[in-house]
Scaffold this motif. Structure first.
Motif, PDB file in Angstrom:
ATOM      1  N   GLN A   1       0.829  -1.210   0.000  1.00 12.57           N
ATOM      2  CA  GLN A   1       0.000   0.000   0.000  1.00 12.57           C
ATOM      3  C   GLN A   1       0.865   1.263   0.000  1.00 12.57           C
ATOM      4  O   GLN A   1       0.556   2.242  -0.678  1.00 12.57           O
ATOM      5  CB  GLN A   1      -0.925  -0.002   1.222  1.00 12.57           C
ATOM      6  N   LYS A   2       1.948   1.223   0.762  1.00 13.74           N
ATOM      7  CA  LYS A   2       2.857   2.372   0.776  1.00 13.74           C
ATOM      8  C   LYS A   2       3.499   2.579  -0.594  1.00 13.74           C
ATOM      9  O   LYS A   2       3.649   3.711  -1.049  1.00 13.74           O
ATOM     10  CB  LYS A   2       3.943   2.165   1.843  1.00 13.74           C
ATOM     11  N   LEU A   3       3.882   1.475  -1.239  1.00  8.50           N
ATOM     12  CA  LEU A   3       4.465   1.590  -2.574  1.00  8.50           C
ATOM     13  C   LEU A   3       3.438   2.139  -3.572  1.00  8.50           C
ATOM     14  O   LEU A   3       3.782   2.946  -4.446  1.00  8.50           O
ATOM     15  CB  LEU A   3       4.979   0.231  -3.045  1.00  8.50           C
ATOM     16  N   GLU A   4       2.191   1.700  -3.461  1.00  9.80           N
ATOM     17  CA  GLU A   4       1.144   2.215  -4.350  1.00  9.80           C
ATOM     18  C   GLU A   4       0.964   3.717  -4.155  1.00  9.80           C
ATOM     19  O   GLU A   4       0.773   4.464  -5.120  1.00  9.80           O
ATOM     20  CB  GLU A   4      -0.171   1.479  -4.085  1.00  9.80           C
ATOM     21  N   LYS A   5       1.063   4.151  -2.911  1.00  8.40           N
ATOM     22  CA  LYS A   5       0.954   5.588  -2.628  1.00  8.40           C
ATOM     23  C   LYS A   5       2.117   6.354  -3.233  1.00  8.40           C
ATOM     24  O   LYS A   5       1.956   7.457  -3.771  1.00  8.40           O
ATOM     25  CB  LYS A   5       0.883   5.812  -1.122  1.00  8.40           C
ATOM     26  N   VAL A   6       3.304   5.763  -3.159  1.00 11.11           N
ATOM     27  CA  VAL A   6       4.496   6.381  -3.755  1.00 11.11           C
ATOM     28  C   VAL A   6       4.300   6.557  -5.251  1.00 11.11           C
ATOM     29  O   VAL A   6       4.580   7.618  -5.825  1.00 11.11           O
ATOM     30  CB  VAL A   6       5.746   5.521  -3.468  1.00 11.11           C
ATOM     31  N   LEU A   7       3.811   5.511  -5.917  1.00 14.25           N
ATOM     32  CA  LEU A   7       3.593   5.577  -7.359  1.00 14.25           C
ATOM     33  C   LEU A   7       2.518   6.600  -7.713  1.00 14.25           C
ATOM     34  O   LEU A   7       2.640   7.333  -8.700  1.00 14.25           O
ATOM     35  CB  LEU A   7       3.207   4.196  -7.891  1.00 14.25           C
ATOM     36  N   ALA A   8       1.482   6.648  -6.915  1.00  9.15           N
ATOM     37  CA  ALA A   8       0.375   7.574  -7.206  1.00  9.15           C
ATOM     38  C   ALA A   8       0.793   9.030  -7.003  1.00  9.15           C
ATOM     39  O   ALA A   8       0.382   9.920  -7.759  1.00  9.15           O
ATOM     40  CB  ALA A   8      -0.822   7.244  -6.320  1.00  9.15           C
ATOM     41  N   ASN A   9       1.618   9.297  -6.001  1.00  7.34           N
ATOM     42  CA  ASN A   9       2.024  10.672  -5.703  1.00  7.34           C
ATOM     43  C   ASN A   9       2.913  11.287  -6.767  1.00  7.34           C
ATOM     44  O   ASN A   9       3.055  12.505  -6.831  1.00  7.34           O
ATOM     45  CB  ASN A   9       2.755  10.721  -4.352  1.00  7.34           C
ATOM     46  N   ALA A  10       3.532  10.446  -7.585  1.00  3.64           N
ATOM     47  CA  ALA A  10       4.456  10.982  -8.590  1.00  3.64           C
ATOM     48  C   ALA A  10       3.728  11.733  -9.703  1.00  3.64           C
ATOM     49  O   ALA A  10       4.312  12.556 -10.385  1.00  3.64           O
ATOM     50  CB  ALA A  10       5.283   9.848  -9.196  1.00  3.64           C
ATOM     51  N   LYS A  11       2.446  11.439  -9.914  1.00  4.46           N
ATOM     52  CA  LYS A  11       1.633  12.132 -10.911  1.00  4.46           C
ATOM     53  C   LYS A  11       2.204  12.003 -12.324  1.00  4.46           C
ATOM     54  O   LYS A  11       2.168  12.923 -13.132  1.00  4.46           O
ATOM     55  CB  LYS A  11       1.473  13.611 -10.551  1.00  4.46           C
ATOM     56  N   LEU A  12       2.773  10.845 -12.617  1.00  2.00           N
ATOM     57  CA  LEU A  12       3.278  10.562 -13.955  1.00  2.00           C
ATOM     58  C   LEU A  12       2.481   9.397 -14.528  1.00  2.00           C
ATOM     59  O   LEU A  12       2.154   8.443 -13.817  1.00  2.00           O
ATOM     60  CB  LEU A  12       4.770  10.189 -13.901  1.00  2.00           C
ATOM     61  N   LYS A  13       2.170   9.471 -15.796  1.00  2.00           N
ATOM     62  CA  LYS A  13       1.368   8.439 -16.439  1.00  2.00           C
ATOM     63  C   LYS A  13       2.273   7.283 -16.854  1.00  2.00           C
ATOM     64  O   LYS A  13       2.698   7.173 -17.996  1.00  2.00           O
ATOM     65  CB  LYS A  13       0.631   9.010 -17.640  1.00  2.00           C
ATOM     66  N   VAL A  14       2.564   6.431 -15.897  1.00  2.00           N
ATOM     67  CA  VAL A  14       3.456   5.304 -16.121  1.00  2.00           C
ATOM     68  C   VAL A  14       2.735   4.021 -15.741  1.00  2.00           C
ATOM     69  O   VAL A  14       2.127   3.933 -14.672  1.00  2.00           O
ATOM     70  CB  VAL A  14       4.749   5.437 -15.284  1.00  2.00           C
ATOM     71  N   SER A  15       2.791   3.041 -16.636  1.00  2.00           N
ATOM     72  CA  SER A  15       2.207   1.732 -16.336  1.00  2.00           C
ATOM     73  C   SER A  15       3.078   1.037 -15.298  1.00  2.00           C
ATOM     74  O   SER A  15       4.237   0.708 -15.559  1.00  2.00           O
ATOM     75  CB  SER A  15       2.138   0.889 -17.614  1.00  2.00           C
ATOM     76  N   SER A  16       2.507   0.823 -14.094  1.00  2.00           N
ATOM     77  CA  SER A  16       3.312   0.308 -12.983  1.00  2.00           C
ATOM     78  C   SER A  16       2.614  -0.878 -12.325  1.00  2.00           C
ATOM     79  O   SER A  16       1.393  -0.980 -12.337  1.00  2.00           O
ATOM     80  CB  SER A  16       3.542   1.399 -11.934  1.00  2.00           C
ATOM     81  N   GLU A  17       3.444  -1.749 -11.737  1.00  2.00           N
ATOM     82  CA  GLU A  17       2.926  -2.847 -10.922  1.00  2.00           C
ATOM     83  C   GLU A  17       3.893  -3.128  -9.784  1.00  2.00           C
ATOM     84  O   GLU A  17       5.076  -2.756  -9.833  1.00  2.00           O
ATOM     85  CB  GLU A  17       2.715  -4.107 -11.761  1.00  2.00           C
ATOM     86  N   ILE A  18       3.382  -3.793  -8.748  1.00  2.00           N
ATOM     87  CA  ILE A  18       4.189  -4.141  -7.576  1.00  2.00           C
ATOM     88  C   ILE A  18       4.211  -5.654  -7.452  1.00  2.00           C
ATOM     89  O   ILE A  18       3.166  -6.307  -7.481  1.00  2.00           O
ATOM     90  CB  ILE A  18       3.606  -3.512  -6.301  1.00  2.00           C
ATOM     91  N   LYS A  19       5.404  -6.204  -7.329  1.00  2.00           N
ATOM     92  CA  LYS A  19       5.565  -7.658  -7.236  1.00  2.00           C
ATOM     93  C   LYS A  19       6.308  -7.982  -5.944  1.00  2.00           C
ATOM     94  O   LYS A  19       7.386  -7.443  -5.685  1.00  2.00           O
ATOM     95  CB  LYS A  19       6.366  -8.170  -8.440  1.00  2.00           C
ATOM     96  N   THR A  20       5.729  -8.842  -5.112  1.00  2.00           N
ATOM     97  CA  THR A  20       6.353  -9.244  -3.851  1.00  2.00           C
ATOM     98  C   THR A  20       6.683 -10.735  -3.895  1.00  2.00           C
ATOM     99  O   THR A  20       5.828 -11.550  -4.263  1.00  2.00           O
ATOM    100  CB  THR A  20       5.432  -8.959  -2.654  1.00  2.00           C
ATOM    101  N   VAL A  21       7.904 -11.080  -3.533  1.00  6.33           N
ATOM    102  CA  VAL A  21       8.346 -12.472  -3.521  1.00  6.33           C
ATOM    103  C   VAL A  21       8.959 -12.770  -2.156  1.00  6.33           C
ATOM    104  O   VAL A  21       9.804 -12.017  -1.671  1.00  6.33           O
ATOM    105  CB  VAL A  21       9.393 -12.746  -4.623  1.00  6.33           C
ATOM    106  N   ALA A  22       8.528 -13.856  -1.541  1.00  8.26           N
ATOM    107  CA  ALA A  22       9.090 -14.280  -0.263  1.00  8.26           C
ATOM    108  C   ALA A  22      10.213 -15.282  -0.519  1.00  8.26           C
ATOM    109  O   ALA A  22       9.990 -16.361  -1.070  1.00  8.26           O
ATOM    110  CB  ALA A  22       8.013 -14.913   0.613  1.00  8.26           C
ATOM    111  N   HIS A  23      11.424 -14.898  -0.140  1.00  8.11           N
ATOM    112  CA  HIS A  23      12.585 -15.765  -0.391  1.00  8.11           C
ATOM    113  C   HIS A  23      13.741 -15.313   0.480  1.00  8.11           C
ATOM    114  O   HIS A  23      13.902 -14.133   0.759  1.00  8.11           O
ATOM    115  CB  HIS A  23      12.977 -15.714  -1.872  1.00  8.11           C
ATOM    116  N   GLU A  24      14.578 -16.260   0.896  1.00  5.85           N
ATOM    117  CA  GLU A  24      15.738 -15.934   1.736  1.00  5.85           C
ATOM    118  C   GLU A  24      16.819 -15.200   0.954  1.00  5.85           C
ATOM    119  O   GLU A  24      17.497 -14.328   1.473  1.00  5.85           O
ATOM    120  CB  GLU A  24      16.338 -17.218   2.337  1.00  5.85           C
TER     121      GLU A  24
END
Length: 695
Positions: free
Chosen positions: A618-641
Motif C-alpha cells: 500500500q505504501k508503494l502504491e501511494k508512492v507511485l500515485a504521488n508521482a503524478k506521472l502516467k506510467v504503467s506500474s505494478e508491484i511484485k512481492t516475492v518471499a525468499h531468503e
C-alpha cells in the motif's frame, strides 16, 4: 615432512603463507555457510605445531603481524560504531549498554569464583562476556530494519560495552603485573582518563585540521590514519595499558574525522584483507589441540565451558528483557536485541589473548589456558548462534516509519533537499570517455533532460598533471574533442542542443564532481567502469569516488542496447526510505519519457506476515500515485531468503534493472558483500546503479 627442509629460513615464507591463507580459506568456509574467521582459526591449527608446523607463534614475524592484526581489529571495531545512531538514541543506548555490560560481568565473576579463579581473573572473565560484536548487522540491514529503534539502541550500546570492557581489561592487567595499592589504582585510572582524553580529543582536532589541509590527497590521509592508530597503541603501552585499548579509542576518534568517506573504505579494506585475518590465524596457532580437547572433555573443563557460555546467553537475555520492560519494546524487538548482543568476537578475542599473554613477575598468566580455550569455543558458538537467531527474530520486526511520522514526499524533486539550490533548469552532466558507450549515454541524457525541458552537458576530461606542454596531454585533448563532437552529433539526432565542456584535470572523479557543481547539475549520467579487483578496492573506482564527490544523484549505466528501445524496467525495493524513493522517481521519469512499464520488486523473508506485506505494498502504491506521472506500474512481492537470486531470476523478463548503490559494511573485521554487489556481477540485462551523495 621432508619438503619443509627446502623452504628458505626467511620471514618472507611466513608472510607468503599467511597471504595464501587469507586469500583461499575464508571463501571456502563461507560456501559451507560457516564464518570465514572459523576457517582462519582452523588454518592456524593445521599450520601450527599440531599440524604441518609451518608457522611458529613465537616467531618475531608472526608476533608482529599478530599484534598488528589485533590492533587493527579493535581499531575497526571503534571505527564501525555508528556515532550518529548513538547520539540519536544515546539515553536508551546507554541504558541497554549498562544492562548488557553489568549482568554478564556479574555472571562471569560468579563463574570465575565458583571455579576457583582469583578475584582479578574472575573480573576479567566477566568483562570478556560483557562486550559484543555486531555480526548480525548485515542481516538487519538486508531486512531493512536497521532504523528500528531496538536495533539502533543495540548498535549504540556497543560503544559503551566495548569501552567499559576494555577499561576493565586495562585495570586487571595493571593489577596483575604490579603491586596493587589503592594509590597505584588511582594513578592508573587518572593516567587512563588523561590518555583517553588526549586520544579522543587530540586525534579528532588534529585529524580534522590535517584532512582540511590535504583536501583530496587520500594516500596521505590513509597514512595519517595508520599513524594515529599505532601511535595510540604505543601510547597505551607507555601508561601500562594494553595496546588494544588505544586502538579502540583511536577508532572512535578517527570515526568522526573521516566519516563515511573513501579513506574509510581503504582503511577497512586493508584491515579485513591483511592484518585482521593474520590475527585469527595466530589465534589458531596458539591453540594446543591436546589441551583444547582435554579442556572441553574433562569434567572441570567441560563444566567451565558450559558455565561460561550458558551464563553469557542467560545474562544477555536478562539484559534485553529488562530493557524491554523499561522501554516497552515488544517480544520480537527484545529477542532481536538479545541475538545481536550475543556474538563475542572482536573485543572478546583481543582481550582474551591480552589476558592470556599478560605475565606477572612470577611468570604467571592472568588467564589460564583453560579459559582461553573456553573463549575460543564461546566465540565459535556465539558467532554461529547469534546471526541465526537474528535472522529468525529480526524478520518479524515492523519496518520503521521514516522521520517520526513525517510523511516522505515521493513527488518531490530529487535535488529539492539541497538548500539554497534552485532545482531548475534541470541539468544533466554526462561524462564521456569511452567511444563505445558515448552514444547510448548521450541518448539517455537527452531523454532525461528533454523530459524536464532541461539542459544536457557532455563532459570530456583530458587527464594531465603538472606540465601543460606534455605531448600526451595534446593527444588527450584531441581525443576529448572527438568525443564531444560525437556527443553533439548524437544530441542533434534528438533535436537537442548540447553544451559541451572540456576539462583538464589530474583526477577524473574530482573533475566530474566539480563540473557538476559548477553547472548546478540535477543529475550525473556516466558509464560503467571497473568496480572490483585489487586496484579498484585499494584506490577506489571512479564510480565510488564520484558518488562520494558529487553533490547530486549519480546514475551509473551499463547499457546493452539503445535507451529508446528499453520499455520494461525493474526496480528492487527493500525498504521505503528517502534514498530508495529517489531511485523510484528516477525510474518513473525514464519510464514516462520512453513510454516504458515499471515494476517494483520487493523481496521479503519467508514467513513475513501477510498484513505486513499488504501494508508495504500500500505504501508503494501511494508512492507511485504521488508521482503524478502516467506510467504503467505494478508491484511484485516475492518471499525468499536469497534476495539476489530472486532479483536475477525476475530480471530475465526485463530490459533494464535499476539498483540503488549502498556502502558495504564489515562484521568482526571481515568484509560482507551486499545484495547489490551480487546482482551486479551476474546481471545479463542493462543496468543502472543509482546513487545519492555519500550513499
Amino acid at each position: 615432512m621432508q619438503f619443509l627442509e627446502f623452504l628458505p629460513d626467511t620471514p618472507l615464507v611466513s608472510f607468503t603463507i599467511l597471504i595464501l591463507v587469507a586469500l583461499l580459506v575464508p571463501p571456502i568456509f563461507e560456501k559451507l555457510h560457516l564464518p570465514g574467521l572459523v576457517g582462519l582459526l582452523v588454518a592456524g591449527i593445521l599450520l601450527g605445531s599440531n599440524g604441518l608446523n609451518l608457522l611458529d607463534p613465537q616467531d618475531d614475524t608472526i608476533k608482529l603481524l599478530s599484534d598488528a592484526g589485533k590492533i587493527y581489529l579493535m581499531f575497526v571495531a571503534g571505527l564501525e560504531i555508528d556515532l550518529d545512531d548513538f547520539r540519536n538514541k544515546k539515553n536508551r543506548s546507554l541504558g541497554f549498554g549498562v544492562a548488557t555490560f553489568l549482568l554478564p560481568l556479574v555472571a562471569g565473576i560468579a563463574v570465575g569464583r565458583i571455579f576457583g579463579f582469583s578475584w582479578n581473573a574472575s573480573i576479567l572473565i566477566g568483562s570478556l562476556l560483557s562486550s559484543h560484536t555486531l555480526l548480525g548487522y548485515p542481516i538487519v540491514n538486508r531486512l531493512g530494519v536497521v532504523r528500528n529503534e531496538a536495533v539502533t539502541v543495540t548498535i549504540g550500546a556497543t560503544i559503551f560495552t566495548d569501552i567499559a570492557a576494555l577499561l576493565v581489561l586495562a585495570i586487571c592487567i595493571s593489577v596483575h603485573q604490579g603491586e596493587f595499592t589503592p594509590a597505584s589504582l588511582a594513578m592508573q585510572l587518572g593516567s587512563l582518563a588523561l590518555y583517553s582524553f588526549a586520544v579522543l580529543y587530540g586525534i579528532d582536532r588534529v585529524g580534522k585540521a590535517y584532512f582540511h589541509r590535504t583536501g583530496d590527497e587520500e594516500s596521505n590521509q590513509f597514512l595519517f590514519v595508520l599513524a594515529a592508530v599505532f601511535l595510540a597503541a604505543v601510547g597505551a603501552q607507555l601508561i601500562n595499558v594494553d595496546k588494544i585499548v588505544g586502538a579502540f579509542l583511536a577508532g572512535l576518534a578517527v570515526n568522526d574525522v573521516i566519516g563515511h568517506s573513501p579513506v574509510e573504505e581503504k582503511v577497512e579494506f586493508v584491515g579485513s584483507t591483511l592484518f585482521i585475518p593474520f590475527f585469527f590465524v595466530t589465534m589458531g596457532l596458539l591453540l594446543d589441540i591436546p589441551t583444547f580437547v582435554e579442556t572441553i572433555t574433562s569434567p572441570y573443563g567441560l563444566g567451565l565451558t558450559l558455565a561460561i557460555i550458558s551464563s553469557l546467553i542467560a545474562s544477555k537475555f536478562l539484559a534485553a528483557l529488562g530493557v524491554k520492560l523499561l522501554y516497552r519494546y515488544d517480544w520480537n524487538e527484545m529477542l532481536t536485541m538479545w541475538s545481536l548482543s550475543l556474538p563475542q568476537v572482536a573485543a572478546t578475542l583481543a582481550a582474551a589473548l591480552a589476558g592470556f599473554q599478560a605475565l606477572n613477575s612470577a611468570g604467571d598468566t592472568l588467564l589460564s589456558e583453560a579459559v582461553f580455550n573456553t573463549v575460543i569455543v564461546m566465540m565459535l558458538v556465539t558467532a554461529i548462534l547469534g546471526p541465526v537467531l537474528t535472522a529468525r527474530f529480526a524478520r518479524k520486526l515492523p519496518l520503521p516509519q521514516q522521520g517520526r511520522g513525517r510523511a516522505i514526499d515521493a513527488s518531490s524533486d530529487w535535488d529539492a533537499t539541497q538548500e539554497g539550490v534552485t532545482p531548475h533548469p534541470f541539468t544533466v552532466v554526462v561524462p564521456v570517455y569511452n567511444p563505445l558507450t558515448t552514444k547510448y549515454l548521450i541518448e539517455m541524457g537527452v531523454l532525461l533532460a528533454r523530459q524536464e525541458s532541461g539542459t544536457l552537458v557532455p563532459l570530456s576530461i583530458a587527464k594531465a598533471h603538472v606540465h601543460m606542454d606534455d605531448p600526451q596531454l595534446k593527444i588527450s585533448l584531441i581525443q576529448s574533442q572527438k568525443l564531444l563532437k560525437r556527443a553533439g552529433e548524437t544530441s542533434h539526432e534528438f533535436d537537442m542542443e548540447a553544451q559541451p565542456i572540456l576539462r583538464i584535470d589530474d583526477d577524473i572523479a574530482n573533475a566530474i564532481g566539480r563540473v557538476a557543481r559548477e553547472q548546478n547539475a540535477s543529475l550525473v549520467v556516466m558509464g560503467w567502469s571497473q568496480t572490483t579487483g585489487l586496484r579498484a578496492r585499494l584506490f577506489g573506482s571512479v564510480i565510488d569516488r564520484v558518488f562520494w564527490a558529487s553533490h547530486c544523484p549519480v546514475a551509473v549505466m551499463r547499457l546493452l542496447e539503445e535507451p529508446i528501445n528499453i520499455h520494461r524496467l525493474l526496480v528492487p525495493v527493500k525498504a521505503i526510505t528517502p534514498r530508495s524513493l529517489k531511485a523510484i522517481r528516477f525510474a518513473q521519469r525514464f519510464a514516462d519519457t520512453n513510454q516504458a512499464s515499471l515494476t517494483l520488486l520487493h523481496v521479503c523473508v519467508p514467513n513475513t506476515p501477510q498484513e505486513q506485506i499488504a501494508a508495504f505494498e500500500q505504501k508503494l502504491e501511494k508512492v507511485l500515485a504521488n508521482a503524478k506521472l502516467k506510467v504503467s506500474s505494478e508491484i511484485k512481492t516475492v518471499a525468499h531468503e536469497d534476495a539476489a537470486h530472486v532479483i536475477l531470476k525476475v530480471s530475465r523478463s526485463f530490459e533494464l534493472v535499476i539498483l540503488r548503490s549502498t556502502r558495504r559494511r564489515t562484521a568482526g573485521g571481515l568484509a560482507v558483500s551486499d545484495v547489490t554487489t551480487q546482482v551486479v556481477k551476474k546481471l545479463t540485462c542493462s543496468l543502472v546503479l543509482f546513487g545519492e551523495p555519500h550513499s
